[in-house]
Design an enzyme around this catalytic site. Sequence first.
Site, PDB file in Angstrom:
ATOM      1  N   HIS A   1      69.062  16.563  13.417  1.00 30.50           N
ATOM      2  CA  HIS A   1      69.586  17.794  14.022  1.00 30.50           C
ATOM      3  C   HIS A   1      69.063  18.004  15.442  1.00 30.50           C
ATOM      4  O   HIS A   1      68.741  19.124  15.832  1.00 30.50           O
ATOM      5  CB  HIS A   1      69.240  19.009  13.152  1.00 30.50           C
ATOM      6  CG  HIS A   1      69.952  19.020  11.836  1.00 30.50           C
ATOM      7  ND1 HIS A   1      71.219  19.495  11.675  1.00 30.50           N
ATOM      8  CD2 HIS A   1      69.565  18.599  10.606  1.00 30.50           C
ATOM      9  CE1 HIS A   1      71.585  19.384  10.406  1.00 30.50           C
ATOM     10  NE2 HIS A   1      70.604  18.833   9.732  1.00 30.50           N
TER      11      HIS A   1
ATOM     12  N   ASP B 242      69.787  22.737  17.073  1.00 31.02           N
ATOM     13  CA  ASP B 242      70.519  21.803  16.229  1.00 31.02           C
ATOM     14  C   ASP B 242      71.266  20.833  17.125  1.00 31.02           C
ATOM     15  O   ASP B 242      71.158  20.901  18.356  1.00 31.02           O
ATOM     16  CB  ASP B 242      71.465  22.552  15.269  1.00 31.02           C
ATOM     17  CG  ASP B 242      71.569  21.830  13.935  1.00 31.02           C
ATOM     18  OD1 ASP B 242      71.946  20.644  13.952  1.00 31.02           O
ATOM     19  OD2 ASP B 242      71.274  22.431  12.896  1.00 31.02           O
TER      20      ASP B 242
ATOM     21  N   ARG C 144      74.600  26.662  15.906  1.00 33.40           N
ATOM     22  CA  ARG C 144      75.975  26.151  15.850  1.00 33.40           C
ATOM     23  C   ARG C 144      76.905  27.074  16.624  1.00 33.40           C
ATOM     24  O   ARG C 144      77.742  26.634  17.405  1.00 33.40           O
ATOM     25  CB  ARG C 144      76.430  26.028  14.399  1.00 33.40           C
ATOM     26  CG  ARG C 144      76.162  24.668  13.784  1.00 33.40           C
ATOM     27  CD  ARG C 144      74.691  24.282  13.817  1.00 33.40           C
ATOM     28  NE  ARG C 144      74.426  23.080  13.056  1.00 33.40           N
ATOM     29  CZ  ARG C 144      74.110  23.079  11.749  1.00 33.40           C
ATOM     30  NH1 ARG C 144      73.952  24.225  11.093  1.00 33.40           N
ATOM     31  NH2 ARG C 144      73.917  21.951  11.127  1.00 33.40           N
TER      32      ARG C 144
ATOM     33  N   GLU D  88      78.421  27.008  11.416  1.00 35.43           N
ATOM     34  CA  GLU D  88      79.422  26.050  11.919  1.00 35.43           C
ATOM     35  C   GLU D  88      80.793  26.719  11.980  1.00 35.43           C
ATOM     36  O   GLU D  88      81.546  26.540  12.934  1.00 35.43           O
ATOM     37  CB  GLU D  88      79.538  24.843  10.988  1.00 35.43           C
ATOM     38  CG  GLU D  88      78.362  23.880  11.033  1.00 35.43           C
ATOM     39  CD  GLU D  88      77.372  24.145   9.916  1.00 35.43           C
ATOM     40  OE1 GLU D  88      77.280  25.306   9.449  1.00 35.43           O
ATOM     41  OE2 GLU D  88      76.687  23.194   9.504  1.00 35.43           O
TER      42      GLU D  88
ATOM     43  N   TYR E 283      74.281  30.540  -0.092  1.00 31.66           N
ATOM     44  CA  TYR E 283      74.763  30.079   1.216  1.00 31.66           C
ATOM     45  C   TYR E 283      76.014  30.869   1.564  1.00 31.66           C
ATOM     46  O   TYR E 283      77.089  30.626   1.035  1.00 31.66           O
ATOM     47  CB  TYR E 283      75.031  28.562   1.198  1.00 31.66           C
ATOM     48  CG  TYR E 283      73.824  27.788   1.667  1.00 31.66           C
ATOM     49  CD1 TYR E 283      72.540  28.310   1.492  1.00 31.66           C
ATOM     50  CD2 TYR E 283      73.941  26.569   2.321  1.00 31.66           C
ATOM     51  CE1 TYR E 283      71.423  27.633   1.942  1.00 31.66           C
ATOM     52  CE2 TYR E 283      72.820  25.880   2.767  1.00 31.66           C
ATOM     53  CZ  TYR E 283      71.569  26.418   2.570  1.00 31.66           C
ATOM     54  OH  TYR E 283      70.459  25.744   3.010  1.00 31.66           O
ATOM     55  N   PHE E 284      75.838  31.806   2.463  1.00 34.12           N
ATOM     56  CA  PHE E 284      76.927  32.749   2.722  1.00 34.12           C
ATOM     57  C   PHE E 284      77.931  32.210   3.747  1.00 34.12           C
ATOM     58  O   PHE E 284      78.853  32.924   4.146  1.00 34.12           O
ATOM     59  CB  PHE E 284      76.376  34.117   3.131  1.00 34.12           C
ATOM     60  CG  PHE E 284      75.574  34.769   2.034  1.00 34.12           C
ATOM     61  CD1 PHE E 284      75.654  34.314   0.722  1.00 34.12           C
ATOM     62  CD2 PHE E 284      74.736  35.846   2.302  1.00 34.12           C
ATOM     63  CE1 PHE E 284      74.909  34.904  -0.297  1.00 34.12           C
ATOM     64  CE2 PHE E 284      73.996  36.442   1.298  1.00 34.12           C
ATOM     65  CZ  PHE E 284      74.076  35.971   0.001  1.00 34.12           C
ATOM     66  N   ASP E 285      77.771  30.945   4.149  1.00 28.83           N
ATOM     67  CA  ASP E 285      78.873  30.324   4.890  1.00 28.83           C
ATOM     68  C   ASP E 285      79.920  29.813   3.897  1.00 28.83           C
ATOM     69  O   ASP E 285      81.033  29.502   4.299  1.00 28.83           O
ATOM     70  CB  ASP E 285      78.386  29.189   5.804  1.00 28.83           C
ATOM     71  CG  ASP E 285      77.526  28.145   5.096  1.00 28.83           C
ATOM     72  OD1 ASP E 285      76.856  28.482   4.096  1.00 28.83           O
ATOM     73  OD2 ASP E 285      77.515  26.986   5.545  1.00 28.83           O
TER      74      ASP E 285
ATOM     75  N   TRP F  52      74.733  30.023   7.827  1.00 25.48           N
ATOM     76  CA  TRP F  52      74.962  28.855   8.674  1.00 25.48           C
ATOM     77  C   TRP F  52      76.273  29.075   9.417  1.00 25.48           C
ATOM     78  O   TRP F  52      77.245  29.567   8.832  1.00 25.48           O
ATOM     79  CB  TRP F  52      75.015  27.594   7.807  1.00 25.48           C
ATOM     80  CG  TRP F  52      73.721  27.388   7.103  1.00 25.48           C
ATOM     81  CD1 TRP F  52      73.438  27.678   5.809  1.00 25.48           C
ATOM     82  CD2 TRP F  52      72.502  26.907   7.678  1.00 25.48           C
ATOM     83  NE1 TRP F  52      72.127  27.391   5.530  1.00 25.48           N
ATOM     84  CE2 TRP F  52      71.524  26.919   6.658  1.00 25.48           C
ATOM     85  CE3 TRP F  52      72.128  26.457   8.948  1.00 25.48           C
ATOM     86  CZ2 TRP F  52      70.215  26.498   6.880  1.00 25.48           C
ATOM     87  CZ3 TRP F  52      70.826  26.041   9.166  1.00 25.48           C
ATOM     88  CH2 TRP F  52      69.884  26.060   8.138  1.00 25.48           C
TER      89      TRP F  52
ATOM     90  N   ASP G 156      65.298  18.446   7.549  1.00 27.83           N
ATOM     91  CA  ASP G 156      66.443  18.210   6.663  1.00 27.83           C
ATOM     92  C   ASP G 156      67.383  17.158   7.228  1.00 27.83           C
ATOM     93  O   ASP G 156      67.423  16.917   8.436  1.00 27.83           O
ATOM     94  CB  ASP G 156      67.213  19.522   6.454  1.00 27.83           C
ATOM     95  CG  ASP G 156      67.701  20.116   7.767  1.00 27.83           C
ATOM     96  OD1 ASP G 156      66.902  20.148   8.730  1.00 27.83           O
ATOM     97  OD2 ASP G 156      68.863  20.526   7.860  1.00 27.83           O
ATOM     98  N   GLU G 157      68.146  16.589   6.335  1.00 28.60           N
ATOM     99  CA  GLU G 157      69.292  15.756   6.681  1.00 28.60           C
ATOM    100  C   GLU G 157      69.005  14.804   7.843  1.00 28.60           C
ATOM    101  O   GLU G 157      69.761  14.756   8.805  1.00 28.60           O
ATOM    102  CB  GLU G 157      70.488  16.654   7.038  1.00 28.60           C
ATOM    103  CG  GLU G 157      70.908  17.545   5.893  1.00 28.60           C
ATOM    104  CD  GLU G 157      72.068  18.465   6.241  1.00 28.60           C
ATOM    105  OE1 GLU G 157      72.927  18.681   5.384  1.00 28.60           O
ATOM    106  OE2 GLU G 157      72.102  19.001   7.375  1.00 28.60           O
TER     107      GLU G 157
HETATM  108  C1  TNX Z   1      73.153  22.173   5.169  1.00 28.57           C
HETATM  109  S1  TNX Z   1      70.537  23.898   4.740  1.00 28.57           S
HETATM  110  C2  TNX Z   1      72.307  22.271   6.239  1.00 28.57           C
HETATM  111  C3  TNX Z   1      72.763  22.979   7.458  1.00 28.57           C
HETATM  112  C4  TNX Z   1      74.225  23.305   7.388  1.00 28.57           C
HETATM  113  C5  TNX Z   1      74.568  23.851   6.024  1.00 28.57           C
HETATM  114  C6  TNX Z   1      76.006  24.236   5.881  1.00 28.57           C
HETATM  115  C7  TNX Z   1      70.083  22.694   5.529  1.00 28.57           C
HETATM  116  C8  TNX Z   1      68.685  22.447   5.499  1.00 28.57           C
HETATM  117  N1  TNX Z   1      70.980  21.914   6.193  1.00 28.57           N
HETATM  118  O1  TNX Z   1      72.478  22.191   8.589  1.00 28.57           O
HETATM  119  O2  TNX Z   1      74.494  24.246   8.371  1.00 28.57           O
HETATM  120  O3  TNX Z   1      74.282  22.873   5.052  1.00 28.57           O
HETATM  121  O4  TNX Z   1      76.204  24.940   4.703  1.00 28.57           O
END
Ligand code: TNX
Length: 534
Positions: A237, A168, A139, A444, A391-393, A442, A299-300
């Site tokens: 991603h 990503d 990111r 972003e 999650y340290f973001d 993360w 993921d996602e």
């Molecule tokens: C979820 S952790 C995501 C990341 C994002 C993050 C932001 C994960 C497997 N997917 O793509 O950067 O949340 O907190």
Amino acid sequence: MIVPKPVRYEIRQGRFVLDRDTSVTASPPLGEVASWLRGELSPVVGGELLPGPGSGTITLGLRDDLPPEAYRLSVAGDGVVIEGGGPAGVFYGAQSLRQLLPPAAFRKASAGGPLVLPAVLIEDEPRFGWRGCILDVARHFMVKQDVLRFIDLMALHKLNVLHLHLTDDQGWRVEIKRYPRLTEVGAWRKESQTGWNGPMDGRPHGGYYTQDDIREIVAYAARRHITVVPEIDLPGHTQAAIAAYPELGNLDTPLEVRTTWGVGVNVLNVEESTIAFFQNVFDEVLELFPSPYVCVGGDECRKDQWRDSPAARRRIRELGLRDEEELQSWLIRRFDDYLAERGRRLVGWDEILEGGLAPGAVVASWRGDLGAVSAARAGHDVITCPNTSVYFDYRQGTGEEEPVPFGTVLTLEDVYAFDPIPGELRDDPAEARVLGSQCGLWSELIDSNRHMDYMAFPRVAAFAETVWSPPARDLADFRLRLTAHLPRLAAVGVEYRPESGPLPWQTRPGVPGRPEDRARWQAKIDAWTSNIRS
Ligand code: TNX
């Protein structure tokens, strides 16, 4: 005053004086650790520490009655002895030795006089074998030199896995010789969103590591007993890859490298040619990263485009699959087979559990705890990295002055209270499936190394304690050791978050962090948790 807290720490009578006449001696298998330690201490004593006998000696040795990462460090008037089960153990003993010195020992310059070490006996070993950080260099790109610095900071905290999130939607960060457009096109975006959903900044962003850079990072980490686990995220991603090679996607219209955050709709198609493309990518990635574990993301992945695509629907029919969820599992299995044939183990985010999972795969559980519980009970090895704890973001205070408020609040105390073993698995035989944990950086909303320092530290120190030290917690004791530890970080030049909150230049006025965003995030986290439960 060591962080993470050692298993046993005993103060003895006496002291050892470290100066330019001190020597560091080691048996041949420990040559690397010895030269690393000499490299760290020589500038501090203002002279070259030699291998031969000196006025006092630091002796490094191996013991076969200790596990590979365990060590025993004794400091006495007549010498220092560090013994480990393996080179890693000796390395951790040497890290503890550095923490017995004053903070000036963390500068790359002479401390201006002899350095006095208190006599102690330390016996220590880690609670978990997987003690990691996820560094999202996709990111926002992190220049190589900053990655090396981060590796040193991980080593200082006895962490041993660097999970590098290399690709990503918003950027592809590793050179692949066979597909040069991945970095020519995929490593650059025209602008970025400010805040999670704020206005665009109008500034191009990008960067990537050449294969030589990667070899350097991997070797630098290995010398510090850190394994670099690469992540090439798929099938979601992947917008940066699709922007570079449109034939990987589902649409006829070209895409750009993504400039906004959040879960995107653009995903890979599932043609054999696309699978072959990514296996060719992995052929190069495996050459670069000797890690036994390789992460394919998973993921996602939104399934909208597969639902709309005649080709994807045909594929589902041909393969006799039920739906798009099964298509995703089938795809992940193809990569699992590919990696297994090459002697590597697949790591994927907990979404890979949806629709069935290959037996050898390792699950990185991020949406709360429940992915970890079901994966471990199903016999999978698990790495816990719940967004709700590590999650340290996510912001580290409730104050409005916290930069880019995002996610839920994760204070230092919250992190320190984290147990890598989810509550539901405690005293369950499946507990043994938890290899350890990793915290997530993360990026972003982390667009500079200074801001990375702010978000990572001192939470990484608290996290290190959760994966290294015995499970009992003592917040007051941790805080006390932290008062000794922060000056070490300051000496290295880390711009950590002060206990009292951000310094004026660490806040970010004007970046949206609306209260309703926080509420939205908490609702999202609650929804995940209940989804996984059902
Ligand atoms: C979820 S952790 C995501 C990341 C994002 C993050 C932001 C994960 C497997 N997917 O793509 O950067 O949340 O907190």
